[in-house]
Design a protein around this motif. Structure first.
Motif, PDB file in Angstrom:
ATOM      1  N   TYR A 172      40.173  32.794  43.105  1.00 40.22           N
ATOM      2  CA  TYR A 172      40.889  32.083  44.168  1.00 40.22           C
ATOM      3  C   TYR A 172      42.346  31.852  43.784  1.00 40.22           C
ATOM      4  O   TYR A 172      43.256  31.994  44.601  1.00 40.22           O
ATOM      5  CB  TYR A 172      40.198  30.747  44.442  1.00 40.22           C
ATOM      6  CG  TYR A 172      40.996  29.811  45.316  1.00 40.22           C
ATOM      7  CD1 TYR A 172      40.997  29.946  46.699  1.00 40.22           C
ATOM      8  CD2 TYR A 172      41.766  28.788  44.751  1.00 40.22           C
ATOM      9  CE1 TYR A 172      41.741  29.093  47.504  1.00 40.22           C
ATOM     10  CE2 TYR A 172      42.511  27.926  45.543  1.00 40.22           C
ATOM     11  CZ  TYR A 172      42.496  28.082  46.917  1.00 40.22           C
ATOM     12  OH  TYR A 172      43.238  27.238  47.704  1.00 40.22           O
ATOM     13  N   PHE A 173      42.594  31.505  42.542  1.00 39.49           N
ATOM     14  CA  PHE A 173      43.948  31.173  42.100  1.00 39.49           C
ATOM     15  C   PHE A 173      44.783  32.431  41.837  1.00 39.49           C
ATOM     16  O   PHE A 173      45.982  32.449  42.136  1.00 39.49           O
ATOM     17  CB  PHE A 173      43.889  30.321  40.833  1.00 39.49           C
ATOM     18  CG  PHE A 173      43.264  28.974  41.048  1.00 39.49           C
ATOM     19  CD1 PHE A 173      44.021  27.899  41.470  1.00 39.49           C
ATOM     20  CD2 PHE A 173      41.910  28.784  40.846  1.00 39.49           C
ATOM     21  CE1 PHE A 173      43.455  26.651  41.680  1.00 39.49           C
ATOM     22  CE2 PHE A 173      41.326  27.544  41.047  1.00 39.49           C
ATOM     23  CZ  PHE A 173      42.102  26.475  41.468  1.00 39.49           C
ATOM     24  N   SER A 174      44.169  33.465  41.271  1.00 43.04           N
ATOM     25  CA  SER A 174      44.949  34.626  40.853  1.00 43.04           C
ATOM     26  C   SER A 174      45.102  35.667  41.953  1.00 43.04           C
ATOM     27  O   SER A 174      46.215  36.147  42.224  1.00 43.04           O
ATOM     28  CB  SER A 174      44.310  35.260  39.610  1.00 43.04           C
ATOM     29  OG  SER A 174      42.962  35.633  39.859  1.00 43.04           O
ATOM     30  N   LYS A 175      44.012  36.025  42.625  1.00 40.28           N
ATOM     31  CA  LYS A 175      44.119  37.040  43.683  1.00 40.28           C
ATOM     32  C   LYS A 175      44.931  36.509  44.864  1.00 40.28           C
ATOM     33  O   LYS A 175      45.768  37.238  45.427  1.00 40.28           O
ATOM     34  CB  LYS A 175      42.724  37.462  44.145  1.00 40.28           C
ATOM     35  CG  LYS A 175      42.751  38.600  45.154  1.00 40.28           C
ATOM     36  CD  LYS A 175      41.364  39.150  45.413  1.00 40.28           C
ATOM     37  CE  LYS A 175      40.511  38.189  46.193  1.00 40.28           C
ATOM     38  NZ  LYS A 175      39.200  38.773  46.540  1.00 40.28           N
ATOM     39  N   ASP A 176      44.702  35.261  45.225  1.00 39.66           N
ATOM     40  CA  ASP A 176      45.469  34.688  46.335  1.00 39.66           C
ATOM     41  C   ASP A 176      46.957  34.608  45.997  1.00 39.66           C
ATOM     42  O   ASP A 176      47.810  34.752  46.883  1.00 39.66           O
ATOM     43  CB  ASP A 176      44.935  33.294  46.667  1.00 39.66           C
ATOM     44  CG  ASP A 176      43.585  33.357  47.372  1.00 39.66           C
ATOM     45  OD1 ASP A 176      42.929  34.408  47.268  1.00 39.66           O
ATOM     46  OD2 ASP A 176      43.178  32.367  48.004  1.00 39.66           O
ATOM     47  N   ALA A 177      47.285  34.386  44.727  1.00 39.83           N
ATOM     48  CA  ALA A 177      48.697  34.339  44.328  1.00 39.83           C
ATOM     49  C   ALA A 177      49.375  35.683  44.564  1.00 39.83           C
ATOM     50  O   ALA A 177      50.538  35.751  44.987  1.00 39.83           O
ATOM     51  CB  ALA A 177      48.812  33.927  42.862  1.00 39.83           C
ATOM     52  N   ILE A 178      48.656  36.774  44.293  1.00 40.88           N
ATOM     53  CA  ILE A 178      49.224  38.109  44.520  1.00 40.88           C
ATOM     54  C   ILE A 178      49.457  38.343  46.008  1.00 40.88           C
ATOM     55  O   ILE A 178      50.513  38.855  46.423  1.00 40.88           O
ATOM     56  CB  ILE A 178      48.290  39.176  43.929  1.00 40.88           C
ATOM     57  CG1 ILE A 178      48.336  39.118  42.400  1.00 40.88           C
ATOM     58  CG2 ILE A 178      48.673  40.570  44.425  1.00 40.88           C
ATOM     59  CD1 ILE A 178      47.361  40.047  41.720  1.00 40.88           C
ATOM     60  N   GLN A 188      40.422  45.791  42.336  1.00 39.10           N
ATOM     61  CA  GLN A 188      41.139  44.656  41.756  1.00 39.10           C
ATOM     62  C   GLN A 188      42.368  45.094  40.971  1.00 39.10           C
ATOM     63  O   GLN A 188      43.386  44.395  40.947  1.00 39.10           O
ATOM     64  CB  GLN A 188      40.197  43.845  40.859  1.00 39.10           C
ATOM     65  CG  GLN A 188      39.036  43.200  41.589  1.00 39.10           C
ATOM     66  CD  GLN A 188      39.489  42.295  42.707  1.00 39.10           C
ATOM     67  OE1 GLN A 188      40.291  41.386  42.512  1.00 39.10           O
ATOM     68  NE2 GLN A 188      38.984  42.553  43.907  1.00 39.10           N
ATOM     69  N   LEU A 189      42.287  46.260  40.342  1.00 45.39           N
ATOM     70  CA  LEU A 189      43.477  46.793  39.673  1.00 45.39           C
ATOM     71  C   LEU A 189      44.571  47.097  40.690  1.00 45.39           C
ATOM     72  O   LEU A 189      45.763  46.948  40.409  1.00 45.39           O
ATOM     73  CB  LEU A 189      43.112  48.057  38.890  1.00 45.39           C
ATOM     74  CG  LEU A 189      42.257  47.838  37.647  1.00 45.39           C
ATOM     75  CD1 LEU A 189      41.662  49.149  37.175  1.00 45.39           C
ATOM     76  CD2 LEU A 189      43.068  47.194  36.538  1.00 45.39           C
ATOM     77  N   GLY A 190      44.157  47.522  41.876  1.00 46.24           N
ATOM     78  CA  GLY A 190      45.133  47.724  42.944  1.00 46.24           C
ATOM     79  C   GLY A 190      45.866  46.443  43.282  1.00 46.24           C
ATOM     80  O   GLY A 190      47.088  46.449  43.507  1.00 46.24           O
ATOM     81  N   TYR A 191      45.140  45.318  43.322  1.00 47.50           N
ATOM     82  CA  TYR A 191      45.795  44.025  43.546  1.00 47.50           C
ATOM     83  C   TYR A 191      46.840  43.753  42.463  1.00 47.50           C
ATOM     84  O   TYR A 191      47.945  43.274  42.758  1.00 47.50           O
ATOM     85  CB  TYR A 191      44.761  42.900  43.521  1.00 47.50           C
ATOM     86  CG  TYR A 191      44.018  42.678  44.813  1.00 47.50           C
ATOM     87  CD1 TYR A 191      44.609  42.024  45.887  1.00 47.50           C
ATOM     88  CD2 TYR A 191      42.708  43.095  44.956  1.00 47.50           C
ATOM     89  CE1 TYR A 191      43.923  41.798  47.063  1.00 47.50           C
ATOM     90  CE2 TYR A 191      42.003  42.887  46.136  1.00 47.50           C
ATOM     91  CZ  TYR A 191      42.621  42.233  47.182  1.00 47.50           C
ATOM     92  OH  TYR A 191      41.939  42.023  48.347  1.00 47.50           O
ATOM     93  N   MET A 192      46.484  44.032  41.218  1.00 48.66           N
ATOM     94  CA  MET A 192      47.415  43.750  40.118  1.00 48.66           C
ATOM     95  C   MET A 192      48.697  44.560  40.272  1.00 48.66           C
ATOM     96  O   MET A 192      49.809  44.043  40.067  1.00 48.66           O
ATOM     97  CB  MET A 192      46.746  44.056  38.784  1.00 48.66           C
ATOM     98  CG  MET A 192      45.528  43.194  38.485  1.00 48.66           C
ATOM     99  SD  MET A 192      44.721  43.684  36.949  1.00 48.66           S
ATOM    100  CE  MET A 192      43.040  43.118  37.245  1.00 48.66           C
ATOM    101  N   PHE A 200      48.235  37.150  35.442  1.00 49.63           N
ATOM    102  CA  PHE A 200      47.269  36.065  35.606  1.00 49.63           C
ATOM    103  C   PHE A 200      45.962  36.605  36.188  1.00 49.63           C
ATOM    104  O   PHE A 200      44.866  36.252  35.742  1.00 49.63           O
ATOM    105  CB  PHE A 200      47.863  34.984  36.515  1.00 49.63           C
ATOM    106  CG  PHE A 200      46.992  33.780  36.693  1.00 49.63           C
ATOM    107  CD1 PHE A 200      46.225  33.284  35.649  1.00 49.63           C
ATOM    108  CD2 PHE A 200      46.935  33.126  37.917  1.00 49.63           C
ATOM    109  CE1 PHE A 200      45.420  32.155  35.806  1.00 49.63           C
ATOM    110  CE2 PHE A 200      46.138  32.006  38.089  1.00 49.63           C
ATOM    111  CZ  PHE A 200      45.380  31.527  37.041  1.00 49.63           C
ATOM    112  N   HIS A 201      46.076  37.484  37.180  1.00 48.10           N
ATOM    113  CA  HIS A 201      44.860  38.080  37.747  1.00 48.10           C
ATOM    114  C   HIS A 201      44.176  38.982  36.725  1.00 48.10           C
ATOM    115  O   HIS A 201      42.936  39.071  36.694  1.00 48.10           O
ATOM    116  CB  HIS A 201      45.201  38.870  39.010  1.00 48.10           C
ATOM    117  CG  HIS A 201      44.000  39.272  39.807  1.00 48.10           C
ATOM    118  ND1 HIS A 201      43.000  38.398  40.156  1.00 48.10           N
ATOM    119  CD2 HIS A 201      43.615  40.478  40.321  1.00 48.10           C
ATOM    120  CE1 HIS A 201      42.056  39.030  40.845  1.00 48.10           C
ATOM    121  NE2 HIS A 201      42.416  40.290  40.951  1.00 48.10           N
ATOM    122  N   LEU A 202      44.961  39.652  35.895  1.00 48.68           N
ATOM    123  CA  LEU A 202      44.379  40.454  34.816  1.00 48.68           C
ATOM    124  C   LEU A 202      43.517  39.580  33.903  1.00 48.68           C
ATOM    125  O   LEU A 202      42.414  39.975  33.492  1.00 48.68           O
ATOM    126  CB  LEU A 202      45.496  41.138  34.030  1.00 48.68           C
ATOM    127  CG  LEU A 202      45.134  42.135  32.924  1.00 48.68           C
ATOM    128  CD1 LEU A 202      46.283  43.118  32.718  1.00 48.68           C
ATOM    129  CD2 LEU A 202      44.839  41.442  31.594  1.00 48.68           C
TER     130      LEU A 202
END
Length: 643
Positions: A402-408, A322-326, A340-342
């Motif tokens: 759903y809102f934060s990871k998908d936004a990335i 998940q940090l990779g996503y950020m 936001f994902h953080l």
């Protein structure tokens, strides 16, 4: 004053519990620590609300001069802007819940618990100092503070060799990143003549053409500084190549794992890149590196999480992913999506770790999922909250992920760049695996027939309210944080929320284009998550022998993933063993033989010669006359020979 209290209340609690705990006892020390966090958990979110919706002005709270050496002045100050206030609210609130949870989890610990709570509160204070820093030097103070506290907490059970080794590993690996970060801070000062954020950002335009000359090549100053700062972030945030300390950090108590992985330390690197966003916007090469490393880490860590059997290690590799996503979000300059994902990740990852701790508590410290099963009837609250965290992690609507990871992922695709497309593909593949290992954990732990020790299964029971209470609060956050904050943080008026604390280059319209993607692109991350869930049910519900057959048939691949891509073995062969061999050589040959051996040998020769000379001192006049005669003869002989 509210903001000041939110930052320093944990420090006061840490000082009381740490310095006075031996005299006031564990219970009073725990009460002081938890009370400090309760105060911070009220003041932190309140300061955030007042800034965003209460009309409070952003600014800098100067606390005094910290360093004064010639023309170099550094003031100790608290930065009060949207980014800092948001981080303070999240860190203080989540950390407070972890403190409360720790009362129940550590109730039967044989060690002195006041020491644990002192470290926990000091850890929180160091993170709060990091996110409120007004200059790079103060940020580095908090940076090293969380590193020190993580060492103390990972090795809290110091009677366990594995815990001591894990603490040392975390400390050493982080020093690699910290060295790069320190050099980056030094180069920043050499370039701008200051380390304060406002001074740096206001002079960015003046140094765009500056270069460094090294080994016959020229490098842009901003690219060099950006890469060095990001390497520092890679160490703290456990990105690929500097990630090896993170899984071993599970040797600490579970509340420590939750605090490290959710609210503090690992998010420090993400915060650093976001805080330095004005500089990174002018360093496209460094940003491309951020995106590639982030996307690669998201995929890499997810592959390992699919085969781990320790319940905490599965969640640990999930954190790494998940940090990779950020970082992927920051690499395509979608800083608001990354932060936001953080924020949402803090809720559902703290929830997952604390729920795992509740499972371990129920199973008498058993962590191997292969020895669990059928627990959902025994610990229903833990089961339901674990479901909430897993749904948020998998990005299922309407949960937070759903809102934060998908936004990335949307931002990566909307960037229309090679690194963005690469990150998007890696992110989609990681989304499938994330959902798979999340439901693998749920099915192996809570469903099926009990596979563990019969006595442990018979006595499995739900955790006390002091532990399940924080789980329920975090579950509410995992459900609601996404849709409650999405409009303000990422919506049409996102700039009104961030108020310049996050800067995107004027020519970059990523926040607009990510909202204009076709329907298939918006739906694909959710489809990927549902696919992963379906595969997990197929493997562990309808056909439970299939994973065994696949692991046997593709054993090299299975062992490759189970052994974490052999990074530990590779680093052991390349770095650890040669370092030990060099150390032994310098010790046994350089120190013992040469440095000590030669002087000691000369000293021994002098002693032996003195002992021989002493023997001729007999006190006999005849002997002395004979010696004198021999000396005269020898002297005459020399003159005759050389004459």
């Amino acid at each position: 004053m509210i903001y000041f209290t939110a930052v320093f209340a944990p420090l006061l609690g840490a000082m009381v519990s740490g310095l006075l705990g031996k005299w006031i006892g564990d219970r009073a020390a725990m009460a002081a620590s938890v009370l400090g966090m309760l105060v911070a958990a009220v003041c932190g979110p309140l300061a955030w609300v007042l800034l965003e919706w209460g009309g409070a002005p952003a600014g800098v709270m100067s606390l005094g001069t910290w360093i004064q050496a010639g023309s170099f002045h550094v003031h100790w100050a608290l930065r009060y802007d949207a980014l800092s206030a948001t981080m303070v609210a999240m860190v203080s609130f989540v950390s407070m819940l972890i403190h409360v949870y720790s009362i129940g989890y550590m109730a039967h610990d044989s060690f002195r618990r006041y020491r644990f709570f002192a470290y926990l509160s000091m850890f929180t204070f160091a993170m709060l100092m990091l996110v409120t820093a007004n200059n790079l030097l103060q940020l580095f103070f908090g940076w090293e503070g969380v590193g020190l506290c993580s060492y103390l907490l990972i090795g809290y059970w110091y009677d366990r060799p594995s815990a001591c080794a894990a603490a040392i590993k975390a400390f050493v690996v982080n020093r690699i990143g910290d060295l790069a970060f320190a050099v980056g801070v030094a180069l920043t000062f050499l370039t701008f003549g200051a380390v304060g954020f406002d001074a740096i950002f206001s002079h960015l335009a003046q140094h765009q053409a500056d270069t460094y000359h090294l080994l016959g090549a020229s490098f842009r100053v901003y690219e060099v500084i950006g890469v060095l700062l990001f390497i520092g972030a890679m160490g703290k945030s456990a990105q690929l190549f500097l990630h090896v300390w993170l899984p071993d950090a599970m040797e600490g108590p579970t509340p420590v794992s939750a605090l490290i992985h959710a609210a503090t330390m690992v998010t420090a690197g993400v915060f650093l890149v976001a805080r330095m966003s004005p500089l990174f916007n002018l360093a496209p090469g460094a940003l491309a590196m951020v995106a590639v490393v982030g996307g690669s880490t998201a995929f890499f860590a997810a592959t390992i999480g699919c085969v781990q059997n320790d319940i905490k290690r599965v969640i640990a590799y999930s954190t790494c992913s998940q940090l990779g996503y950020m970082f992927l979000g920051e690499g395509v300059a979608a800083y608001p999506a990354s932060i936001f994902h953080l924020l949402t990740h803090a809720f559902f990852k703290a929830l997952l770790f604390l729920a795992a701790g509740s499972v371990i508590h129920a199973m008498s410290d058993e962590q191997d999922m292969r020895k669990m099963g059928g627990l959902w009837r025994k610990i229903p609250i833990t089961y339901v909250t674990m479901w909430a965290g897993s749904l948020a992690l998998a990005g299922v609507f309407p949960f937070a992920g759903y809102f934060s990871k998908d936004a990335i992922l949307d931002a990566a695709l909307a960037s229309h760049s090679a690194v963005g497309y690469y990150g998007y593909v890696m992110g989609i593949l990681a989304a499938v695996m994330t959902a798979f290992y999340s439901w693998r954990l749920l099915l192996m732990t809570f469903h099926g027939t009990p596979r563990g020790d019969h006595h442990a299964m018979e006595h499995a029971h739900e955790s006390p309210l002091v532990m399940t209470g924080p789980l329920m609060v975090l579950a509410v956050g995992a459900l609601s944080a996404g849709f409650l904050l999405h409009g303000a943080v990422l919506g049409e008026h996102w700039q009104d929320y961030w108020r310049g604390s996050l800067m995107i280059a004027p020519a970059n319209h990523i926040m607009t284009t990510m909202e204009q993607l076709p329907g298939w692109a918006v739906a694909l991350p959710s489809v990927a998550g549902l696919l992963g869930i379906a595969v997990a049910y197929w493997f562990y519900w309808w056909n439970p022998m299939l994973p065994v057959r696949l692991a046997t048939q593709f054993r090299p691949v299975y062992l490759f993933l189970l052994n974490k891509w052999y990074f530990d073995e590779l680093y052991d062969a390349i770095f650890v063993r040669p370092a030990f061999a060099l150390g032994r050589l310098l010790w046994q040959t350089g120190d013992a033989t040469i440095i000590d051996g030669v002087p000691n040998g000369l000293a021994d020769l002098a002693v032996d010669g003195s002992r021989g000379a002493v023997k001729i001192q007999t006190g006999s006049i005849a002997v002395y006359a004979f010696v004198m005669l021999i000396g005269v003869v020898a002297l005459i002989g020399v003159f005759l020979i050389w004459g």
